[in-house]
Scaffold this active site. Structure first.
Site, PDB file in Angstrom:
ATOM      1  N   LYS A 178       0.903  -1.323   0.118  1.00 30.68           N
ATOM      2  CA  LYS A 178      -0.064   0.072   0.094  1.00 30.68           C
ATOM      3  C   LYS A 178       1.006   1.150  -0.080  1.00 30.68           C
ATOM      4  O   LYS A 178       1.879   1.298   0.838  1.00 30.68           O
ATOM      5  CB  LYS A 178      -0.957  -0.087   1.235  1.00 30.68           C
ATOM      6  CG  LYS A 178      -1.703   1.294   1.562  1.00 30.68           C
ATOM      7  CD  LYS A 178      -2.560   1.102   2.686  1.00 30.68           C
ATOM      8  CE  LYS A 178      -3.483   2.320   2.744  1.00 30.68           C
ATOM      9  NZ  LYS A 178      -2.710   3.301   3.524  1.00 30.68           N
ATOM     10  N   HIS A 232      -1.706   7.919   1.064  1.00 33.86           N
ATOM     11  CA  HIS A 232      -1.870   7.859   2.536  1.00 33.86           C
ATOM     12  C   HIS A 232      -2.693   9.047   2.925  1.00 33.86           C
ATOM     13  O   HIS A 232      -2.997   9.627   3.949  1.00 33.86           O
ATOM     14  CB  HIS A 232      -0.712   7.964   3.422  1.00 33.86           C
ATOM     15  CG  HIS A 232      -0.331   7.474   4.373  1.00 33.86           C
ATOM     16  ND1 HIS A 232       0.196   6.319   4.916  1.00 33.86           N
ATOM     17  CD2 HIS A 232      -1.233   7.836   5.776  1.00 33.86           C
ATOM     18  CE1 HIS A 232       0.200   5.860   5.945  1.00 33.86           C
ATOM     19  NE2 HIS A 232      -0.784   6.658   6.529  1.00 33.86           N
TER      20      HIS A 232
HETATM   21  C1  LIG Z   1      -7.203   9.489  10.112  1.00 39.71           C
HETATM   22  C2  LIG Z   1      -6.271   8.653   9.520  1.00 39.71           C
HETATM   23  C3  LIG Z   1      -5.539   7.763   9.816  1.00 39.71           C
HETATM   24  C4  LIG Z   1      -4.779   6.812   9.135  1.00 39.71           C
HETATM   25  N1  LIG Z   1      -4.213   5.793   9.296  1.00 39.71           N
HETATM   26  C5  LIG Z   1      -3.490   4.831   8.670  1.00 39.71           C
HETATM   27  C6  LIG Z   1      -2.617   3.781   9.108  1.00 39.71           C
HETATM   28  O1  LIG Z   1      -2.752   3.692  10.254  1.00 39.71           O
HETATM   29  N2  LIG Z   1      -1.946   2.910   8.263  1.00 39.71           N
HETATM   30  C7  LIG Z   1      -2.312   3.140   6.862  1.00 39.71           C
HETATM   31  O2  LIG Z   1      -1.467   2.356   6.117  1.00 39.71           O
HETATM   32  N3  LIG Z   1      -2.661   4.374   6.483  1.00 39.71           N
HETATM   33  C8  LIG Z   1      -3.474   5.135   7.364  1.00 39.71           C
HETATM   34  N4  LIG Z   1      -4.260   6.192   6.682  1.00 39.71           N
HETATM   35  C9  LIG Z   1      -4.366   6.363   5.220  1.00 39.71           C
HETATM   36  C10 LIG Z   1      -5.500   5.381   4.743  1.00 39.71           C
HETATM   37  O3  LIG Z   1      -5.364   4.193   4.843  1.00 39.71           O
HETATM   38  C11 LIG Z   1      -5.931   5.625   3.263  1.00 39.71           C
HETATM   39  O4  LIG Z   1      -4.863   5.699   2.486  1.00 39.71           O
HETATM   40  C12 LIG Z   1      -6.666   7.343   3.100  1.00 39.71           C
HETATM   41  O5  LIG Z   1      -7.270   7.633   4.372  1.00 39.71           O
HETATM   42  C13 LIG Z   1      -7.473   7.157   1.831  1.00 39.71           C
HETATM   43  O6  LIG Z   1      -7.916   8.552   1.596  1.00 39.71           O
HETATM   44  P1  LIG Z   1      -9.382   8.913   1.961  1.00 39.71           P
HETATM   45  O7  LIG Z   1      -9.434   9.074   3.384  1.00 39.71           O
HETATM   46  O8  LIG Z   1      -9.304  10.026   1.284  1.00 39.71           O
HETATM   47  O9  LIG Z   1     -10.446   7.746   1.683  1.00 39.71           O
HETATM   48  C14 LIG Z   1      -4.951   7.011   7.630  1.00 39.71           C
HETATM   49  C15 LIG Z   1      -5.780   7.882   7.129  1.00 39.71           C
HETATM   50  C16 LIG Z   1      -6.312   8.769   8.154  1.00 39.71           C
HETATM   51  C17 LIG Z   1      -7.291   9.748   7.224  1.00 39.71           C
HETATM   52  C1  LIG Z   2       3.896   6.850  14.491  1.00 36.36           C
HETATM   53  C2  LIG Z   2       2.761   5.987  13.977  1.00 36.36           C
HETATM   54  C3  LIG Z   2       1.517   6.493  14.278  1.00 36.36           C
HETATM   55  C4  LIG Z   2       0.469   5.959  13.442  1.00 36.36           C
HETATM   56  C5  LIG Z   2       0.194   6.818  12.103  1.00 36.36           C
HETATM   57  C6  LIG Z   2      -1.106   6.394  11.732  1.00 36.36           C
HETATM   58  C7  LIG Z   2      -1.282   6.857  10.385  1.00 36.36           C
HETATM   59  O1  LIG Z   2      -0.796   6.452   9.348  1.00 36.36           O
HETATM   60  C8  LIG Z   2      -1.914   8.079  10.023  1.00 36.36           C
HETATM   61  O2  LIG Z   2      -1.903   8.576   8.650  1.00 36.36           O
HETATM   62  O3  LIG Z   2      -2.157   8.895  10.889  1.00 36.36           O
END
Ligand SMILES: Cc1cc2nc3c(=O)[nH]c(=O)nc-3n(C[C@H](O)[C@H](O)[C@H](O)COP(=O)(O)O)c2cc1C
Ligand SMILES: CCCCCCC(=O)C(=O)O
Length: 322
Positions: A197, A221
């Protein structure tokens, strides 16, 4: 929700250009529908890497669901189960994987590769035992993005009582020495489907396949890592070309409506993932709120398919998109 936590969920990196551009890329596309196709009732079902989905959508991994609602990740998983979609559980989940798995939802687990290989091996064993059906390795985070809103708000730690419950008291490490040998090691370490990813460059997509990935997710992300990175929908065609049909290509970032899902599928994605709208549903009303988000997306996709002249996602093709 506490406005500081709202900013954590909503925000992106830097000036939030990529965050905005993900959505804008979908809004720039238009659908050229086919008519008189006699579709009858639509069939949205699909299978990705052996996981059956009632529609081509998975819940993207997002951190800290207990900040959004007391139901936490288990609430999100409960909704995923009742809607028949899979949830990718974040490594930064605030509830144990076993509690989330108890809902009976189809789960994949998201991993930031950890430098402590013994811990990583134990974690893989634990989530496999809990029944997850795939491992999603996030490869876009050698360091954490500059989260402007979090810096402004001074949001650095979870409130007392909340923690990443699958980390055995450790912090999640982001490791700027990560390279393809780490992916090779993970490939050898698990028999589960391995999904990378955070792929945007076509050369990385090709490398992912040669290093044994079973699928890739075109993702930036959600605009939270490299601000200025290409919008995911704009990156998709070159990634698809590089992969050449060898593995499924999924996409996330900026998907807000059923027509967005249709556009991504027509351009060649096998399935989509949705992040923030799911967290919004959770924050609004717990599991029923997530269910409402998912059912709204399903109804919109079904309606858009009917109006575009396709009975099932596999009938969509790039000529439908301008
Ligand atoms: C609040 C938040 C936390 C996220 N935490 C993670 C995570 O822990 N691991 C990860 O691979 N991606 C994380 N992401 C990215 C999401 O998996 C994803 O790629 C992204 O939210 C997709 O875009 P969208 O929010 O516009 O649908 C996070 C995104 C958000 C908004
Ligand atoms: C140091 C790791 C914290 C968690 C990150 C979660 C994440 O991916 C995000 O976008 O927020």
């Amino acid at each position: 929700m506490n406005p500081v936590h709202r900013d954590f969920f909503d925000g992106g990196a830097g000036e939030e250009r990529t965050l905005r551009d993900n959505e804008a890329a979908f809004r720039r596309r238009r659908i050229i529908p086919r008519v008189l196709r006699g579709t009858g009732p639509r069939d949205l079902r699909t299978t990705v890497l052996g996981t059956d989905l009632s529609m081509p959508l998975l819940i993207a991994p997002t951190a800290f669901h207990l900040l959004a609602h007391p139901a936490g990740e288990a609430g999100t998983a409960q909704a995923a189960r009742s809607a028949g979609v899979a949830m990718v559980v974040s490594m930064a989940a605030t509830q144990p994987i076993e509690q989330i798995a108890d809902t009976g939802a189809a789960l994949w687990f998201q991993l930031y590769p950890q430098p402590d290989l013994d811990f990583q091996a134990r974690l893989l064993e634990r989530v496999t035992k809990a029944g997850v059906e795939g491992i999603v390795v996030t490869v876009d985070s050698p360091v954490l993005g500059t989260r402007t809103r979090d810096l402004r708000n001074g949001f650095t730690d979870l409130p007392p009582g909340l923690a990443c419950r699958n980390m055995d008291g450790r912090d999640i490490a982001m490791d700027d020495r990560l390279g393809w040998p780490h992916i090779d090691r993970l490939r050898r370490a698990t028999d589960l489907p391995l999904v990378l990813k955070g792929i945007l460059h076509p050369a990385d997509a090709a490398l992912a396949v040669t290093h044994g990935a079973d699928a890739v997710i075109v993702s930036n992300h959600g605009g939270r890592q490299l601000d200025g990175a290409i919008a995911t929908l704009d990156a998709l065609p070159a990634v698809l070309d590089a992969v050449g049909g060898r593995v499924p290509v999924l996409i996330d970032g900026g998907i807000r409506t059923g027509t967005d899902i249709l556009v991504a599928l027509a351009l060649g994605a096998t399935a989509t993932l949705v992040g923030r709208p799911v967290v919004d549903g959770l924050a609004r009303a717990g599991a029923p709120g997530v269910r409402e988000t998912l059912e709204t997306l399903r109804a919109q996709l079904d309606h858009a398919l009917a109006l575009a002249g396709a009975q099932r996602p596999a009938e969509l093709s790039p000529d439908l998109i301008a």
